[in-house]
Design an enzyme around this catalytic site. Structure first.
Site, PDB file in Angstrom:
ATOM      1  N   LYS A 178       0.979  -1.014  -0.212  1.00  0.00           N
ATOM      2  CA  LYS A 178      -0.284   0.510   0.104  1.00  0.00           C
ATOM      3  C   LYS A 178       1.065   1.168  -0.262  1.00  0.00           C
ATOM      4  O   LYS A 178       1.937   1.261   0.447  1.00  0.00           O
ATOM      5  CB  LYS A 178      -0.824  -0.275   1.177  1.00  0.00           C
ATOM      6  CG  LYS A 178      -2.480  -0.911   1.114  1.00  0.00           C
ATOM      7  CD  LYS A 178      -3.168  -0.765   2.795  1.00  0.00           C
ATOM      8  CE  LYS A 178      -4.121  -2.279   2.462  1.00  0.00           C
ATOM      9  NZ  LYS A 178      -4.846  -2.296   2.630  1.00  0.00           N
TER      10      LYS A 178
ATOM     11  N   TYR B  70     -11.814  -2.466  -4.185  1.00  0.00           N
ATOM     12  CA  TYR B  70     -12.836  -2.749  -2.901  1.00  0.00           C
ATOM     13  C   TYR B  70     -14.921  -2.321  -2.392  1.00  0.00           C
ATOM     14  O   TYR B  70     -15.146  -1.755  -1.634  1.00  0.00           O
ATOM     15  CB  TYR B  70     -12.048  -1.188  -2.084  1.00  0.00           C
ATOM     16  CG  TYR B  70     -11.084  -1.658  -1.064  1.00  0.00           C
ATOM     17  CD1 TYR B  70     -10.938  -2.849  -0.473  1.00  0.00           C
ATOM     18  CD2 TYR B  70      -9.706  -0.586  -0.870  1.00  0.00           C
ATOM     19  CE1 TYR B  70      -9.911  -3.251  -0.101  1.00  0.00           C
ATOM     20  CE2 TYR B  70      -8.648  -0.619  -0.758  1.00  0.00           C
ATOM     21  CZ  TYR B  70      -8.707  -2.309  -0.110  1.00  0.00           C
ATOM     22  OH  TYR B  70      -7.208  -2.394   0.542  1.00  0.00           O
TER      23      TYR B  70
ATOM     24  N   ASN C  95      -2.034  -0.059   6.475  1.00  0.00           N
ATOM     25  CA  ASN C  95      -1.415  -0.743   6.900  1.00  0.00           C
ATOM     26  C   ASN C  95      -0.768  -1.905   6.286  1.00  0.00           C
ATOM     27  O   ASN C  95      -0.409  -3.153   6.529  1.00  0.00           O
ATOM     28  CB  ASN C  95      -2.696  -1.919   7.872  1.00  0.00           C
ATOM     29  CG  ASN C  95      -4.332  -2.340   6.659  1.00  0.00           C
ATOM     30  OD1 ASN C  95      -3.262  -2.399   5.828  1.00  0.00           O
ATOM     31  ND2 ASN C  95      -4.689  -2.987   7.490  1.00  0.00           N
TER      32      ASN C  95
ATOM     33  N   HIS D  39      -2.492  -5.042   1.278  1.00  0.00           N
ATOM     34  CA  HIS D  39      -3.454  -6.498   2.016  1.00  0.00           C
ATOM     35  C   HIS D  39      -3.283  -8.114   1.001  1.00  0.00           C
ATOM     36  O   HIS D  39      -2.250  -7.775   0.403  1.00  0.00           O
ATOM     37  CB  HIS D  39      -4.118  -5.024   0.155  1.00  0.00           C
ATOM     38  CG  HIS D  39      -5.724  -6.382  -0.096  1.00  0.00           C
ATOM     39  ND1 HIS D  39      -6.655  -6.904   0.821  1.00  0.00           N
ATOM     40  CD2 HIS D  39      -5.256  -6.653  -1.414  1.00  0.00           C
ATOM     41  CE1 HIS D  39      -7.267  -7.332   0.432  1.00  0.00           C
ATOM     42  NE2 HIS D  39      -6.668  -7.627  -1.270  1.00  0.00           N
TER      43      HIS D  39
ATOM     44  N   GLU E 247      -9.951 -10.624  -7.274  1.00  0.00           N
ATOM     45  CA  GLU E 247      -8.705 -10.058  -7.430  1.00  0.00           C
ATOM     46  C   GLU E 247      -8.129 -10.072  -8.166  1.00  0.00           C
ATOM     47  O   GLU E 247      -6.995  -9.227  -8.766  1.00  0.00           O
ATOM     48  CB  GLU E 247      -7.643  -9.983  -5.742  1.00  0.00           C
ATOM     49  CG  GLU E 247      -9.092  -9.173  -4.384  1.00  0.00           C
ATOM     50  CD  GLU E 247      -8.990  -9.352  -3.269  1.00  0.00           C
ATOM     51  OE1 GLU E 247      -9.476  -9.299  -2.238  1.00  0.00           O
ATOM     52  OE2 GLU E 247      -7.879  -9.887  -3.509  1.00  0.00           O
TER      53      GLU E 247
HETATM   54  P1  CMP Z   1      -7.623  -4.212   3.422  1.00  0.00           P
HETATM   55  O1  CMP Z   1      -6.735  -5.579   3.377  1.00  0.00           O
HETATM   56  O2  CMP Z   1      -7.216  -3.558   2.234  1.00  0.00           O
HETATM   57  O3  CMP Z   1      -9.182  -4.234   3.335  1.00  0.00           O
HETATM   58  C1  CMP Z   1      -9.418  -3.724   3.700  1.00  0.00           C
HETATM   59  C2  CMP Z   1      -8.935  -2.250   4.566  1.00  0.00           C
HETATM   60  O4  CMP Z   1      -9.942  -1.380   5.434  1.00  0.00           O
HETATM   61  C3  CMP Z   1      -8.126  -2.899   5.063  1.00  0.00           C
HETATM   62  O5  CMP Z   1      -7.357  -3.599   4.613  1.00  0.00           O
HETATM   63  C4  CMP Z   1      -7.928  -1.736   6.000  1.00  0.00           C
HETATM   64  O6  CMP Z   1      -6.481  -1.133   5.796  1.00  0.00           O
HETATM   65  C5  CMP Z   1      -9.102  -0.796   5.843  1.00  0.00           C
HETATM   66  N1  CMP Z   1      -9.313   0.081   7.148  1.00  0.00           N
HETATM   67  C6  CMP Z   1      -9.925   0.838   7.840  1.00  0.00           C
HETATM   68  N2  CMP Z   1     -10.489   0.754   8.562  1.00  0.00           N
HETATM   69  C7  CMP Z   1     -10.792  -0.712   8.620  1.00  0.00           C
HETATM   70  C8  CMP Z   1     -11.489  -1.127   9.603  1.00  0.00           C
HETATM   71  N3  CMP Z   1     -12.852  -0.094  10.870  1.00  0.00           N
HETATM   72  N4  CMP Z   1     -12.189  -2.244   9.503  1.00  0.00           N
HETATM   73  C9  CMP Z   1     -11.760  -2.985   9.040  1.00  0.00           C
HETATM   74  N5  CMP Z   1     -10.885  -1.874   7.755  1.00  0.00           N
HETATM   75  C10 CMP Z   1     -10.112  -0.717   7.763  1.00  0.00           C
END
Ligand code: CMP
Length: 139
Positions: free
Chosen positions: A10, A50, A113, A116, A127
């Site tokens: 990311k 998403y 974070n 993904h 995906e």
């Molecule tokens: P990812 O695996 O990319 O899939 C959805 C993303 O939403 C997740 O990782 C997080 O980076 C982001 N995200 C932001 N806020 C939240 C939340 N409260 N709960 C879950 N995912 C979140």
């Protein structure tokens, strides 16, 4: 079984020059990078990717974050690649991530974070197909 999973490094991670360190985690765990490209996603691409989260309160912020800088899209292949990648990444929220995981070591927040990874075989296939043509995946 030999599986393929989809990974995104990311914008928070590309910005901090962590691409190589993150790929090393995958390769050291026995996952093989069988496709890779660095791109700057459009808003439409990020929203489409998403789409499953469209109704969630964090959707707009998530899309804005994912288009805030370049990402690295990859297909990882290996034994139990989907579960293995999730183990290497750690919990979505870095506050809950285990020691030695990518998110524990590198993530800035639940949104920023660092990585993904697909959560199941069906989503992995979807995906991968969303971003890669078959000819771009070289095992
Ligand atoms: P990812 O695996 O990319 O899939 C959805 C993303 O939403 C997740 O990782 C997080 O980076 C982001 N995200 C932001 N806020 C939240 C939340 N409260 N709960 C879950 N995912 C979140």
């Amino acid at each position: 079984a030999l599986e393929r999973t989809f990974s995104i490094i990311k914008p928070d991670a590309t910005r901090r020059n962590l691409t190589g360190k993150i790929v090393d985690r995958f390769e050291s765990a026995g996952l093989r990078v069988v496709a890779s490209k660095r791109v700057w996603l459009s808003k439409a691409q990020a929203e489409g990717f998403y789409a499953v989260h469209r109704e969630r309160p964090f959707f707009n912020d998530l899309v804005s974050f994912m288009i805030s800088g370049p990402v690295v899209l990859q297909v990882l292949e290996g034994e139990n690649a989907i579960a293995k990648n999730r183990e290497i990444m750690g919990a979505t929220n870095p506050a809950n991530a285990a020691e030695g995981t990518i998110r524990k070591d590198f993530a800035e927040s639940i949104e920023a974070n660092s990585v993904h990874g697909s959560d199941a075989p069906e989503t992995a296939a979807q995906e991968i197909a969303y971003f890669f043509a078959g000819i771009e995946i070289v095992g």
